[in-house]
Design an enzyme around this catalytic site. Structure first.
Site, mmCIF file in Angstrom:
data_model
loop_
_atom_site.group_PDB
_atom_site.id
_atom_site.type_symbol
_atom_site.label_atom_id
_atom_site.label_comp_id
_atom_site.label_asym_id
_atom_site.label_seq_id
_atom_site.Cartn_x
_atom_site.Cartn_y
_atom_site.Cartn_z
ATOM 1 N N ASP A 115 0.821 -1.206 0.000
ATOM 2 C CA ASP A 115 0.000 0.000 0.000
ATOM 3 C C ASP A 115 0.854 1.253 0.000
ATOM 4 O O ASP A 115 2.034 1.234 0.357
ATOM 5 C CB ASP A 115 -0.941 0.013 1.203
ATOM 6 C CG ASP A 115 -0.197 0.132 2.530
ATOM 7 O OD1 ASP A 115 0.789 -0.612 2.721
ATOM 8 O OD2 ASP A 115 -0.589 0.963 3.375
ATOM 9 N N GLU A 137 0.166 -1.151 5.636
ATOM 10 C CA GLU A 137 1.250 -0.745 6.526
ATOM 11 C C GLU A 137 1.159 0.731 6.850
ATOM 12 O O GLU A 137 1.433 1.150 7.984
ATOM 13 C CB GLU A 137 2.603 -1.060 5.873
ATOM 14 C CG GLU A 137 3.818 -0.821 6.762
ATOM 15 C CD GLU A 137 4.410 0.582 6.655
ATOM 16 O OE1 GLU A 137 5.340 0.878 7.403
ATOM 17 O OE2 GLU A 137 3.929 1.377 5.818
#
Length: 274
Positions: free
Chosen positions: A78, A172
């Site tokens: 991400d 994350e």
């Protein structure tokens, strides 16, 4: 290097921006797009790989040295919710120092006066955006490095190495990357996260933070008759922030010094959030 650059550019073209205001993992369904891509690429190389319902990718590069420990390599897919990761316009520039003009129309430059580390890369090729989006090198650079390593061992099976476990995680950037990571399933003796940092740098500590959302409810009254009655939520929110230690903000801290960081603020007279 050309293969690695092309691989990286292909990954940053996939929008995987995570979202802070959702409790599910992954926080955005579009992260699955890259997870499926990586899983299929590992399979095409001849390795076992799977992507689960929570968008975690697990892969195995079998070793030919049975006595070697099993090493795990991890990167997150991400990108930060703070800036768009959609329609990334990446290009390679040969850096000779000074400012890099990212976007002439919008007057966006990348300058060593703001980012001193640029001076470390004079004479090198840099990959940049047009300044309107993130590049996504955090952490698709790590993803590309791991995938390039996998491709190397697929093409050179006789090179001695132990078994390598590959793990790609979602979310994350919003603090939920470990939430559904299956450590026993991953099966590594030692693990390394490939993320930002200088070449050759190994970090053995992690950053810790807690998030807080402050909601202020005000009392909206016409300003012409507001004396001793109005409670302006925006002003109260600003006052709250001003009570935090002035010198404990990211602009003033370094190393192990903690800080308070106002990430966003919005509102009107009757309601405000920080």
């Amino acid at each position: 290097m050309e293969k690695l650059e092309n691989r990286f550019l292909r990954y940053v073209a996939v929008d995987t921006q995570s979202a802070e205001d959702r409790d599910c993992v992954p926080s955005t369904e579009k992260q699955h797009d890259l997870a499926r891509m990586l899983c299929q690429e590992l399979r095409d190389m001849g390795f076992e790989a799977e992507a689960d319902a929570h968008c975690y990718v697990y892969g195995t590069i079998p070793g030919n040295c049975p006595e070697a420990p099993v090493i795990g390599l991890i990167a997150h897919m991400d990108t930060s919710p703070d800036c768009s990761g959609k329609d990334v316009k990446a290009r390679i520039v040969h850096y000779e120092g000074g400012d890099i003009l990212l976007n002439e129309e919008k007057g966006i430059v990348l300058s060593p006066s703001q980012y001193e580390s640029l001076n470390n890369y004079i004479g090198q090729d840099l990959i940049v955006t047009d300044g309107t989006t993130l590049l996504g090198a955090d952490d698709k650079a790590g993803v590309a490095e791991i995938m390039q390593l996998a491709a190397y061992f697929a093409e050179n099976p006789d090179v001695p190495h132990g078994t390598i476990k590959v793990g790609f995680t979602p979310d994350e950037e919003v603090g939920r990357g470990p939430s559904f990571f299956d450590v026993p399933k991953f099966g590594a003796d030692f693990g390394y996260t490939l993320d930002g940092g200088e070449l050759g740098e190994i970090e053995y500590e992690n950053f810790n933070a807690a998030s807080l959302k402050v909601c202020v409810n005000g009392l909206g009254i016409h300003p012409g008759s507001a004396k001793d009655k109005m409670r302006n939520a925006c002003l109260i929110a600003m006052e709250f922030n001003s009570l935090l230690p002035e010198q404990q903000k990211p602009a003033y801290t370094t190393g192990y010094e903690g800080f308070f960081h106002l990430g966003s603020m919005e509102g009107d007279m009757e309601k405000a959030t920080l």
